[in-house]
Design a protein around this motif. Structure first.
Motif, PDB file in Angstrom:
ATOM      1  N   PHE A   1     -55.144 -47.942   7.221  1.00  0.00           N
ATOM      2  CA  PHE A   1     -55.954 -48.710   8.178  1.00  0.00           C
ATOM      3  C   PHE A   1     -56.114 -50.150   7.674  1.00  0.00           C
ATOM      4  N   GLY A   2     -55.413 -51.061   8.306  1.00  0.00           N
ATOM      5  CA  GLY A   2     -55.522 -52.469   7.910  1.00  0.00           C
ATOM      6  C   GLY A   2     -54.790 -52.793   6.621  1.00  0.00           C
ATOM      7  N   ALA A   3     -54.049 -51.816   6.078  1.00  0.00           N
ATOM      8  CA  ALA A   3     -53.406 -51.966   4.755  1.00  0.00           C
ATOM      9  C   ALA A   3     -54.449 -52.439   3.731  1.00  0.00           C
ATOM     10  N   ALA A   4     -55.668 -51.943   3.917  1.00  0.00           N
ATOM     11  CA  ALA A   4     -56.816 -52.427   3.126  1.00  0.00           C
ATOM     12  C   ALA A   4     -56.728 -51.961   1.677  1.00  0.00           C
ATOM     13  N   ILE A   5     -56.696 -52.918   0.752  1.00  0.00           N
ATOM     14  CA  ILE A   5     -56.737 -52.605  -0.676  1.00  0.00           C
ATOM     15  C   ILE A   5     -58.176 -52.239  -1.045  1.00  0.00           C
ATOM     16  N   THR A   6     -58.370 -51.023  -1.539  1.00  0.00           N
ATOM     17  CA  THR A   6     -59.733 -50.582  -1.891  1.00  0.00           C
ATOM     18  C   THR A   6     -59.947 -50.564  -3.409  1.00  0.00           C
TER      19      THR A   6
ATOM     20  N   TYR B   1     -66.765 -57.471   6.576  1.00  0.00           N
ATOM     21  CA  TYR B   1     -66.367 -58.503   5.612  1.00  0.00           C
ATOM     22  C   TYR B   1     -64.856 -58.604   5.438  1.00  0.00           C
ATOM     23  N   TYR B   2     -64.099 -57.827   6.255  1.00  0.00           N
ATOM     24  CA  TYR B   2     -62.626 -57.839   6.145  1.00  0.00           C
ATOM     25  C   TYR B   2     -62.162 -57.456   4.741  1.00  0.00           C
ATOM     26  N   LEU B   3     -62.898 -56.549   4.071  1.00  0.00           N
ATOM     27  CA  LEU B   3     -62.552 -56.181   2.686  1.00  0.00           C
ATOM     28  C   LEU B   3     -61.107 -55.684   2.579  1.00  0.00           C
ATOM     29  N   GLY B   4     -60.290 -56.369   1.782  1.00  0.00           N
ATOM     30  CA  GLY B   4     -59.005 -55.821   1.352  1.00  0.00           C
ATOM     31  C   GLY B   4     -57.871 -55.868   2.341  1.00  0.00           C
ATOM     32  N   ILE B   5     -58.149 -56.289   3.595  1.00  0.00           N
ATOM     33  CA  ILE B   5     -57.147 -56.084   4.656  1.00  0.00           C
ATOM     34  C   ILE B   5     -56.095 -57.193   4.708  1.00  0.00           C
ATOM     35  N   VAL B   6     -54.985 -56.851   5.384  1.00  0.00           N
ATOM     36  CA  VAL B   6     -54.005 -57.875   5.757  1.00  0.00           C
ATOM     37  C   VAL B   6     -54.549 -58.557   7.018  1.00  0.00           C
ATOM     38  N   VAL B   7     -54.667 -59.889   6.944  1.00  0.00           N
ATOM     39  CA  VAL B   7     -55.180 -60.665   8.079  1.00  0.00           C
ATOM     40  C   VAL B   7     -54.000 -61.095   8.947  1.00  0.00           C
ATOM     41  N   GLY B   8     -54.135 -60.950  10.269  1.00  0.00           N
ATOM     42  CA  GLY B   8     -53.081 -61.443  11.165  1.00  0.00           C
ATOM     43  C   GLY B   8     -53.384 -61.056  12.594  1.00  0.00           C
ATOM     44  N   ARG B   9     -52.674 -61.643  13.552  1.00  0.00           N
ATOM     45  CA  ARG B   9     -51.410 -62.312  13.409  1.00  0.00           C
ATOM     46  C   ARG B   9     -51.585 -63.695  12.765  1.00  0.00           C
ATOM     47  N   THR B  10     -52.803 -64.282  12.897  1.00  0.00           N
ATOM     48  CA  THR B  10     -53.008 -65.561  12.197  1.00  0.00           C
ATOM     49  C   THR B  10     -54.270 -65.429  11.348  1.00  0.00           C
ATOM     50  N   SER B  11     -54.374 -66.282  10.345  1.00  0.00           N
ATOM     51  CA  SER B  11     -55.521 -66.265   9.422  1.00  0.00           C
ATOM     52  C   SER B  11     -56.428 -67.449   9.677  1.00  0.00           C
ATOM     53  N   GLY B  12     -57.732 -67.224   9.360  1.00  0.00           N
ATOM     54  CA  GLY B  12     -58.680 -68.320   9.502  1.00  0.00           C
ATOM     55  C   GLY B  12     -59.050 -68.549  10.958  1.00  0.00           C
TER      56      GLY B  12
ATOM     57  N   LYS C   1     -59.510 -56.992  17.029  1.00  0.00           N
ATOM     58  CA  LYS C   1     -58.722 -55.897  16.422  1.00  0.00           C
ATOM     59  C   LYS C   1     -57.868 -56.510  15.306  1.00  0.00           C
ATOM     60  N   GLY C   2     -56.835 -57.262  15.724  1.00  0.00           N
ATOM     61  CA  GLY C   2     -55.962 -57.893  14.732  1.00  0.00           C
ATOM     62  C   GLY C   2     -55.253 -56.854  13.868  1.00  0.00           C
ATOM     63  N   LEU C   3     -54.534 -57.336  12.870  1.00  0.00           N
ATOM     64  CA  LEU C   3     -53.846 -56.416  11.948  1.00  0.00           C
ATOM     65  C   LEU C   3     -54.854 -55.672  11.074  1.00  0.00           C
ATOM     66  N   ALA C   4     -56.063 -56.266  10.951  1.00  0.00           N
ATOM     67  CA  ALA C   4     -57.090 -55.679  10.070  1.00  0.00           C
ATOM     68  C   ALA C   4     -57.514 -54.294  10.523  1.00  0.00           C
ATOM     69  N   LYS C   5     -57.399 -54.037  11.822  1.00  0.00           N
ATOM     70  CA  LYS C   5     -57.849 -52.748  12.364  1.00  0.00           C
ATOM     71  C   LYS C   5     -56.691 -51.985  12.999  1.00  0.00           C
ATOM     72  N   SER C   6     -55.501 -52.231  12.456  1.00  0.00           N
ATOM     73  CA  SER C   6     -54.323 -51.499  12.949  1.00  0.00           C
ATOM     74  C   SER C   6     -53.992 -50.371  11.988  1.00  0.00           C
ATOM     75  N   ILE C   7     -53.392 -49.316  12.541  1.00  0.00           N
ATOM     76  CA  ILE C   7     -52.928 -48.195  11.711  1.00  0.00           C
ATOM     77  C   ILE C   7     -51.473 -48.474  11.345  1.00  0.00           C
ATOM     78  N   TRP C   8     -51.205 -48.686  10.074  1.00  0.00           N
ATOM     79  CA  TRP C   8     -49.852 -49.026   9.614  1.00  0.00           C
ATOM     80  C   TRP C   8     -49.131 -47.744   9.188  1.00  0.00           C
TER      81      TRP C   8
ATOM     82  N   THR D   1     -52.262 -63.291   5.616  1.00  0.00           N
ATOM     83  CA  THR D   1     -52.810 -63.345   4.263  1.00  0.00           C
ATOM     84  C   THR D   1     -53.426 -61.988   3.931  1.00  0.00           C
ATOM     85  N   ASN D   2     -54.000 -61.907   2.719  1.00  0.00           N
ATOM     86  CA  ASN D   2     -54.734 -60.694   2.333  1.00  0.00           C
ATOM     87  C   ASN D   2     -56.151 -61.101   1.979  1.00  0.00           C
ATOM     88  N   HIS D   3     -57.112 -60.270   2.408  1.00  0.00           N
ATOM     89  CA  HIS D   3     -58.522 -60.653   2.303  1.00  0.00           C
ATOM     90  C   HIS D   3     -59.267 -59.842   1.239  1.00  0.00           C
TER      91      HIS D   3
END
Ligand code: G6D
Length: 336
Positions: free
Chosen positions: A31-36, A65-76, A106-113, A170-172
């Motif tokens: 989920f979000g490729a989130a690094i935990t 807080y977007y902990l650990g996730i891949v941000v996209g399609r754009t960051s910021g 939603k973004g990439l942060a809440k996608s199932i990879w 990016t990665n958050h």
């Protein structure tokens, strides 16, 4: 190793762990490729988690807080949610006041990879359909986390669209080198090979590039403690709630762009990247809840080093149909 850890809206959520022969390991979710977790030895060989994570895994579903996730399609942030390029201005979600943040609700942060496990790496793949989060084009995204025997975590980003579209990933992950969030990051030392940064307006939107020579509070070229910046009473730190939340332009003549050090544990993190900028975010908006591992959450619980293209410059990160977006950032961990 793969372990079922939750179910989000009917989708099975798994945690994947890779480790090397030096006692270092990395764990991330589909989920979000989130690094935990990134577990790293300190100067005495004690291995602890140097990223912040939620105590209850269910908090990754909303992940304020977007902990650990891949941000996209754009960051910021993108001003007024308008993706302006060529003769068009595509409206995407205003999910941060009057502006667009981190790819939308939603973004990439809440996608199932889709995840492929290898001995030393995790490979995440996600196909974002045309129009998702308002963005044009169907885009295949691939991100890999590679763990080396010399305690490096390399993040490779790859994307290919079927029509011209903006991509700036990016990665958050929030780093806290004290280990298991024993302290906040105010006594961490930050060194940036950066001669200039973007000043922000009151909506945290980048407005102009200025030299750190003229803004010494943000001159990190020789390294300085985070606490000496946040208490500085400097207008730019006040705007973002007392801290750093700014894009810094990186000196491309220097290989090691960023160095973060925790003197207490002896841990250091150095960063190399082929991106031209990094948004440094000192966790100014982290509040008491959701609770983080290592106790309650609080301001300055961790610091993000979001390597990327400068935000809100859509024309600069347009990827043509059939073109491939490729970026790499390497996080090297040591302790002495
Ligand atoms: C705040 O302004 C900051 C962002 O930079 C950060 O990414 C987010 O919190 C998690 O909106």
């Amino acid at each position: 190793m793969k372990q079922k850890v939750a179910t989000f809206s009917g989708e099975e959520i798994y945690a994947y762990t890779i480790e090397n022969g030096k006692g270092m390991s990395l764990t991330a979710l589909n989920f979000g490729a989130a690094i935990t977790e990134i577990n790293v030895p300190d100067k005495n060989g004690l291995t602890e988690n140097v990223v912040i994570n939620y105590q209850d895994i269910s908090n990754y579903e909303v992940n304020p807080y977007y902990l650990g996730i891949v941000v996209g399609r754009t960051s910021g942030r993108t001003k007024e949610g308008l993706l302006k390029f060529e003769d068009q201005a595509i409206q995407v979600e205003k999910n941060d006041g009057n502006n667009h943040l981190h790819g939308g609700i939603k973004g990439l942060a809440k996608s199932i990879w889709e995840v492929t496990e290898k001995k030393d790496s995790l490979i995440f793949e996600y196909v974002s359909p045309d129009g998702e989060d308002g963005y044009p084009g169907t885009v295949t995204f691939k991100v890999s986390y590679v763990l080396s025997e010399d305690n490096q975590v390399t993040i490779n980003y790859w994307a290919s669209p079927d029509k011209k579209t903006p991509i700036n990933l990016t990665n958050h992950t929030y780093f806290n080198l004290s280990g298991n969030k024993k302290t906040d990051i105010l006594n961490h030392s930050l060194k940036l090979a950066s001669p200039s940064f973007y000043e922000l307006d009151k909506e945290s939107m980048p407005v102009r590039v200025v030299k750190v020579d003229d803004h010494p509070t943000f001159d990190f070229r020789k390294g300085k403690l985070v606490k000496d910046v946040v208490d500085g009473g400097y207008e730019q730190t006040d705007i973002v709630g007392g801290g750093i939340d700014h894009p810094f332009l990186l000196d491309d003549s220097v290989e090691e762009k960023i160095t973060l050090t925790d003197p207490e544990s002896g841990r250091t993190l150095t960063v190399k990247t082929d991106d031209p900028a990094v948004v440094v975010y000192s966790g100014n908006q982290v509040k008491q809840t959701p609770t983080l591992n290592g106790g309650t959450a609080e301001k300055y619980a961790g610091i993000c080093l979001e390597t990327q293209m400068p935000p809100n410059e859509t024309e600069s990160y347009l990827i043509e149909k059939g073109e491939v977006y490729r970026k790499q950032t390497v996080f090297s961990f040591n302790a002495k």
